[in-house]
Design a protein around this motif. Sequence first.
Motif, short mmCIF file in Angstrom:
data_model
loop_
_atom_site.label_atom_id
_atom_site.label_comp_id
_atom_site.label_asym_id
_atom_site.label_seq_id
_atom_site.Cartn_x
_atom_site.Cartn_y
_atom_site.Cartn_z
N GLU A 790 36.44 19.34 41.27
CA GLU A 790 37.27 19.54 39.93
C GLU A 790 38.58 19.91 40.27
OE1 GLU A 790 34.96 21.12 37.05
OE2 GLU A 790 33.24 19.86 37.02
N ALA A 791 38.71 20.83 41.06
CA ALA A 791 39.94 21.06 41.47
C ALA A 791 40.90 20.09 42.12
CB ALA A 791 40.11 22.51 42.25
N ALA A 792 40.23 19.33 42.99
CA ALA A 792 40.80 18.47 43.47
C ALA A 792 41.45 17.28 42.56
CB ALA A 792 39.92 17.59 44.55
N LEU A 793 40.56 17.02 41.82
CA LEU A 793 40.63 16.00 40.66
C LEU A 793 42.02 16.64 39.75
CD1 LEU A 793 37.13 15.07 40.01
CD2 LEU A 793 38.76 13.44 40.90
N ALA A 794 41.76 17.79 39.44
CA ALA A 794 42.84 18.33 38.38
C ALA A 794 44.32 18.40 39.03
CB ALA A 794 42.22 19.78 38.12
N ALA A 795 44.17 18.66 40.34
CA ALA A 795 45.62 18.65 41.04
C ALA A 795 46.17 17.24 41.03
CB ALA A 795 45.41 18.93 42.54
N GLN A 796 45.31 16.29 40.71
CA GLN A 796 46.06 15.03 40.66
C GLN A 796 46.20 14.57 39.11
OE1 GLN A 796 47.20 13.61 43.58
NE2 GLN A 796 46.38 15.57 44.52
N GLY A 797 45.77 15.35 38.21
CA GLY A 797 46.02 15.22 36.60
C GLY A 797 44.52 14.31 36.20
N LEU A 798 43.41 14.42 36.93
CA LEU A 798 42.42 13.62 36.67
C LEU A 798 41.47 14.74 36.09
CD1 LEU A 798 42.05 11.32 39.60
CD2 LEU A 798 43.02 10.95 37.55
N ALA A 799 40.64 14.23 35.13
CA ALA A 799 39.64 15.21 34.57
C ALA A 799 38.35 14.31 34.27
CB ALA A 799 40.08 15.86 33.24
#
Length: 875
Positions: A790-799
């Motif tokens: 989830e942190a990897a996704l959040a770093a790209q603006g994805l949720a």
Amino acid sequence: MTDQAGHASAAHDIVAEADTGARNPGGWQARLFIGICIVWSLFQLYIASKLPGVLAQSTGISFFAHLVTQARFIHLAFALTLATLAFPLFKGAPTDRIPWYDWILVALGLISTLYLIVFRLEIADRPGLWSPSDIMISAIGLVVLLIAVYRSLGLPLVVIASAFILFTFFGGYSEWVRDLTNYGGSSLSKALGHYWMQTEGVFGVALGVSTTMIFLFVLFGALLDRAGGGNWFIKVAIALLGALRGGPAKASVLSSMMTGMISGSSIANTVTTGTFTIPLMKRIGFPAEKAGAVEVASSTNGQLTPPVMGAAAFLMVEYVNIPYIDVVKHAFLPAVISYIALLYIVHLESLKMGLQGLEKQGRKIGVILIVLLMLTGFLCLAAITFVVALLRGVLEPVMGDGSLYMSVALLGLAYVALVWVASRYPDIEVDDPEKAPVAPRLTPTLVGGAYFALPIFVLVWNLMVSSSTLDRLSPALSAFWATIAMVFIALTHRPLKAMFRGEGFGGELVEGFGDFIQGLIAGARNMIGIGVATGAAGIIVGTISLTGAHQVIGQVIEVISGGNLMVLLFLVAVLSLILGMGLPTTANYIVVSSLMAPVIVTVGAQAGLVVPLIAVHMFVFYFGILADDTPPVGLAAYAAAAISRGDPIMTGVQGFMYDIRTALLPFLFIFNTDLLLIDVGFFKAIMVFCVSLVAMLLFAAATQGYFFAKSRLWETAVLLLIAFMLFRPGFFLDKLEEPFMDVSGEAALAAAAELDDGQSVRLIIDGPDYDTGEPRATTIVIPAVAGDTEAALAAQGLALLPEGDTLVMEEPFFGTPFFEELANQYDFYGDSPVVIDHMQIERDRMPKELFFIPAFILLAGIVLIQRRRATQPAF
């Protein structure tokens, strides 16, 4: 005048008609024209310097600084004026004087551009609310611009730009267009204001790059060539390679590569080097068409050669949004491989025809010694760069900004020393192609003009080398300081040599000043076509930003290609070649990249191939350049044929056959980005270079039907197979074992969390299309964060909003890496959710490089078989 001189003159006429203008008026009109050229060049140097700020601060007059902010308008004003004065409007129009109607067009061009400066404050107060005078000026400006494009570049770009203007006004009447783009049409006021009154159209990014960067590089090349640097490149190439088998052709390749870095024009490059090299090639036995084709192939590729590439490379900086140093890095390997392969093609042609080289004064240089000399030269340059960087690093903490002045002083001392050494040898003169050809000695030729390399060193240093506290300079500033260094050399090298020889230097001082003035004139004339082309290309870019026209054209191409990436790439290549027959490289690149780059990226993502944007832009760039030798309209081929007295169509066909190796490269680096040195370390880069070079040489041998001996059909097929195995080893590995492991749902999140930081995770996204509502899939790549997907996704603006085992995506946050890509493609608020269908994680497989082993075994077999049939030495 000799017959050969007459044909060289005809070639120069082609350059004048295509690049610099065929009109040469006399009397006061000539003086006015020359004066405008000089003022334009000086203006560009002025706005690139710190002088505007210094003058504004010291005098309190803001006008000096405002010239910089209004530079795009002034730049186009100069381009329109010179295009009107230099190019006759139609066949039969006078070339020895400027007719009355052209003076009217000059006045209208000046009024429509300077209006934007004089009334800039009023225009800024009414954005989008254009007055009747604004609309009238915009209409006049567009008409004058299209007329200037027609007279300097021909009809094709006018037709294309006009088609986009018509789309702006009438595209909204089509229901299909409205459904696809949500564009309902535009009023006359809105469209004209969009094109002319703001920086979304004519005065957009392309013209801005032409103003701030391209002109300076073109001026730098013009000054270097006028001072004698171009002739020095040619003579060094002849001295180094002329005595080898087919030496003049090999020298043509090398000299065209070097002069191509500074000319920025395939046609001008062809004539500059071809006037001397084409007759030499014919003297040693090359047929007229092949002699012209070698020059055309090497000249067109000159724009691919770092560090100074064609004008389109500077636009790439803006469109891809990467530093120029990265563009150079990505372009380096393909350019070097392409040129070495062309040298090899020339060598194979010489072997097939049993040709020899030129007679050489003094000791002949063997192939191995030439390679060692070139490697030594590169190592010496690297060592000098390292020493200078080390010296700056030591001096900066002690002297601060004073270290810069110390570096300039050392550069000046090096220049004086090199000129003193050059004065010990005879001046490098332009040879007469009618005289018996002899390769000059290398040492006096190389040393006699070595100081011409200093401005190029300044350019490369500023572009690529950074010190501990100073960042690399921008391309514009790098070109400015290199141009200032070149101006200094043009003014001083002649009188300095005369002084060191104990001769009178008054006449040489006048000659040097004349070279400087002629360089200013040539730089401005060479920029006319580029200036108006970037302005007209702004119409196309402005139409896209106003209407979304690229979606329509992209949809048509997508339908024709059937969503197949290879078919799409082939169609884009053909489109680039067709457009390039009538457009200069710069305009061709702007048109095709604006329309097709997003489509290639999208179709690739739908097919599961994530194509870097720089690879797509390089693809378009390559094929735009190749159009210069594509029959039946390749102007470079016509220029070469005028010198060789060969058939221009056959010259173009043969030149394109030589350039097949260059046409292959764009397809390869779409699927194998290692060739562009993307995410490749130093040692792997060396391996990629060596293997790719071998592969390209084998491909060249296959296309020529000759390796160590004339190839049989099955041998040609095997050489092509070996080349493919070396270029795309991953293709065979993918057939043996799937490259990725597919995981979905909660298992996908857990699998991604087990990866190390930075490892790639591919997300296959599925959901309703934003425009049609139909399901569509695409692929994106994100870096993993160990232990936390989830942190990897959040770093790209994805949720994510997991619903059971379904990974539902929210709309990406504004300004994040995938916002534009996904928000414009998917309807995140429709009835059907946008989901991550599954993730792909790279498998732990054997290295793809293992397939090099069978490739080299096959190669060894071909070598053993052909060596038995060889009838002459390989070199």
